[in-house]
Design a protein around this motif. Structure first.
Motif, PDB file in Angstrom:
ATOM      1  N   LYS A 163       0.611  -1.166  -0.038  1.00 45.95           N
ATOM      2  CA  LYS A 163      -0.157   0.004   0.087  1.00 45.95           C
ATOM      3  C   LYS A 163       0.769   1.232  -0.007  1.00 45.95           C
ATOM      4  O   LYS A 163       0.420   2.160   0.149  1.00 45.95           O
ATOM      5  CB  LYS A 163      -1.106   0.057   1.182  1.00 45.95           C
ATOM      6  CG  LYS A 163      -1.912  -1.189   1.420  1.00 45.95           C
ATOM      7  CD  LYS A 163      -3.025  -1.137   0.141  1.00 45.95           C
ATOM      8  CE  LYS A 163      -3.767  -2.141   0.255  1.00 45.95           C
ATOM      9  NZ  LYS A 163      -4.809  -2.016   1.355  1.00 45.95           N
ATOM     10  N   ASN A 164       2.100   1.182  -0.314  1.00 48.26           N
ATOM     11  CA  ASN A 164       3.102   2.179  -0.310  1.00 48.26           C
ATOM     12  C   ASN A 164       2.923   3.239   0.934  1.00 48.26           C
ATOM     13  O   ASN A 164       2.748   4.511   0.645  1.00 48.26           O
ATOM     14  CB  ASN A 164       2.868   3.092  -1.337  1.00 48.26           C
ATOM     15  CG  ASN A 164       3.270   2.210  -2.634  1.00 48.26           C
ATOM     16  OD1 ASN A 164       4.374   1.350  -2.637  1.00 48.26           O
ATOM     17  ND2 ASN A 164       2.630   2.135  -3.751  1.00 48.26           N
ATOM     18  N   SER A 469      -3.291  -0.923  10.627  1.00 44.53           N
ATOM     19  CA  SER A 469      -2.753  -0.685   9.344  1.00 44.53           C
ATOM     20  C   SER A 469      -2.410   0.892   9.478  1.00 44.53           C
ATOM     21  O   SER A 469      -2.978   1.761   9.799  1.00 44.53           O
ATOM     22  CB  SER A 469      -3.771  -0.666   8.170  1.00 44.53           C
ATOM     23  OG  SER A 469      -3.313  -0.233   6.996  1.00 44.53           O
ATOM     24  N   ALA A 471      -2.863   2.806   7.116  1.00 47.04           N
ATOM     25  CA  ALA A 471      -3.840   3.654   6.273  1.00 47.04           C
ATOM     26  C   ALA A 471      -4.748   4.276   7.487  1.00 47.04           C
ATOM     27  O   ALA A 471      -5.657   5.511   7.193  1.00 47.04           O
ATOM     28  CB  ALA A 471      -4.764   2.908   5.832  1.00 47.04           C
TER      29      ALA A 471
END
Length: 503
Positions: A163-164, A469, A471
């Motif tokens: 997911k960079n 995560s 994110a």
């Protein structure tokens, strides 16, 4: 009176010289990542590394210097002075989403040097855990840190994973402003800035832990142009990365010179393991057998040299046995400290500085029994014993300037399969002596069994749930375990989410 003043001046000058010579040295430890035996100019004339070649040839090249087969085990051994199997990090590498790290009961190298009054700086790759503050470079003795916590990442975006997510920070502060800056340039500039701002009244320890030349294969075009004679684009890119690494070292050396530190600096350069000699990474260890992640010499015998005015004998190749664990006690003792008597590392300063015979007569390549097939190897004197799986590739990969598959080795690897080599007569491991010398095999297996009694259990931590995560935390690989409860995130693993090492 004039004669008295003249004599006094001479005495003061002599005292000043003596003081300068006995002053604790600055230490610049440069750890390359995945650099193969034939990935440096002084071992391969096709490789353009003028800075490293000059430093090595003006210093001491170590021809029998060893590390572990992979990143985390080698770094753990360097930082602790203990073989990886005694740290719990002997089994492959740390995965970024596992809440564990180098156990905190170890006092590691920068912490010991701080006890001796050193300022400590780290730039580059850590890869020894970041599940909470205490496991990060700042929590383990470094005054300042700039770099990344995980194993690898994009050289331009400084992100990692599918997911960079970003993995770049100064101390604990994310640095989101370096997109597009090649990491070799970024890291050398940051390291040079630390040198420029260093308080020169204190000795300096700089751990320059290079991202280079770990994958992914990325390099500015100007470096590719230096290797147009290499047809294979992968190898050409790898060679360009090596030359970019050489330029970054040149920037840092110049900073030491510009700010008056160089004339009292001990520089050590070493690779953390052999090069990954495959069609994705294009490192090379020719003429040694195998590559990264193997117990063959190509995975463990690594490029190493030292440079500095405190070395009494220079300009030669040293063939004495040494291991990455030896740097800890060597440097600590050199700076006036003392290391643990139970430590695997040995003080090799007389070997390094004078060329004296090494006190090291044996070492463990690794002891790893986590799989059905053990992965173990030991060297005693000139003899090397591999028990179980040595790893793949198990062949000899020719110099990839003329890249081909090399000489494949056939045959299955059985659980109790052993191989014996005399490395003095056969450094490329082509002549297995195990059937001809059964008593030597028995003797070395017994030594392995004896050493196994000191094994620290492999650290196994549960993989984090997707709730952790990056994110959900600004797209950054960070101290997720530490901040999850603070942010009220549901801990689906309950109390088991935190491993013993991160509670």
């Amino acid at each position: 009176m004039d004669n008295t003043l003249a004599l006094l001046s001479i005495l003061l000058a002599v005292c000043g010289v003596v003081h300068a010579q006995t002053e604790r040295p600055h230490i610049l430890f440069i750890l390359a990542d995945d650099l193969g035996w034939s990935d440096i100019g002084y071992n391969n004339p096709y490789v353009i590394t003028p800075t490293l070649d000059t430093l090595a040839q003006d210093g001491v090249i170590f021809n029998q210097s060893y590390a572990l087969p992979a990143c985390t085990p080698s770094r753990a051994s360097l930082m602790t002075g203990y073989f990886a199997y005694r740290t719990g990090l002997q089994h492959d590498v740390l995965v970024k989403n596992r809440p564990t790290g180098l156990p905190l009961h170890f006092t590691i190298l920068p912490q010991k040097l701080k006890e001796q009054g050193y300022s400590t700086y780290m730039v580059g790759k850590w890869h020894l855990g970041f599940c909470k503050d205490e496991y990060t470079p700042n929590g383990r003795g470094f005054d300042h840190f700039y770099g990344f916590y995980t194993a690898a990442g994009d050289y331009y975006t400084h992100t990692t994973g599918p997911k960079n997510f970003l993995d770049l920070r100064e101390d604990f502060t994310p640095d989101r402003d370096q997109g597009g800056v090649y990491s070799s340039d970024l890291f050398s500039e940051k390291a040079a800035n630390y040198v420029a701002n260093h308080d020169t009244s204190k000795p300096l320890f700089m751990y320059y832990s290079l991202q280079s030349v770990h994958g992914p294969l990325q390099v500015p075009e100007k470096y590719l142009d230096k290797y147009l004679f290499v047809k294979n684009l992968g190898r050409r890119t790898k060679l360009g990365m090596i030359t970019a690494m050489d330029d970054s070292v040149a920037v840092l050396v110049e900073a030491f010179k510009e700010h008056g530190l160089w004339n009292n600096t001990l520089l050590i350069f070493q690779s953390d393991n052999g090069g990954p000699a495959n069609e994705n990474n294009f490192g090379n260890n020719w003429p040694l057998r195998g590559s990264k992640k193997t117990l063959w010499e190509g995975g463990t015998r690594v490029v190493t040299f030292a440079h500095g005015p405190m070395l009494e004998k220079t300009g030669y190749v040293n063939n004495e046995m040494m291991h990455i664990v030896d740097w800890f006690p060597t440097l600590v003792n050199l700076t006036g400290g003392e290391s643990d008597s139970d430590m695997d590392g040995l003080n090799l300063w007389d070997t390094i500085s004078k060329g004296d015979p090494s006190p090291r007569t044996e070492f463990v390549y690794n002891i790893d029994e986590e799989d059905d097939i053990p992965r173990q190897a030991i060297r005693v004197g000139d003899y090397k014993l591999i028990h179980g799986k040595a790893g793949n590739p198990s062949h000899w990969v020719p110099p990839p300037e003329n890249y081909c598959l090399g000489e494949a080795e056939n045959g299955r690897i059985f659980k109790n399969y052993t191989r014996l080599f005399n490395l003095k007569d056969d450094p490329t491991e082509r002549n297995d002596l195990s059937k001809a010398m059964p008593k030597k095999v028995e003797e070395m297996l017994a030594r392995l069994e004896e050493l196994k009694e000191k094994t620290y259990p492999v650290l196994h931590a549960p993989a984090l749930n997707k709730e952790s995560s990056p994110a959900r935390f600004g797209g950054l690989w960070n101290l997720l375990i530490a901040i999850l409860p603070i942010l009220g995130v549901e801990v689906l693993y309950g109390e088991n989410l935190l491993s013993d090492t991160c509670q």
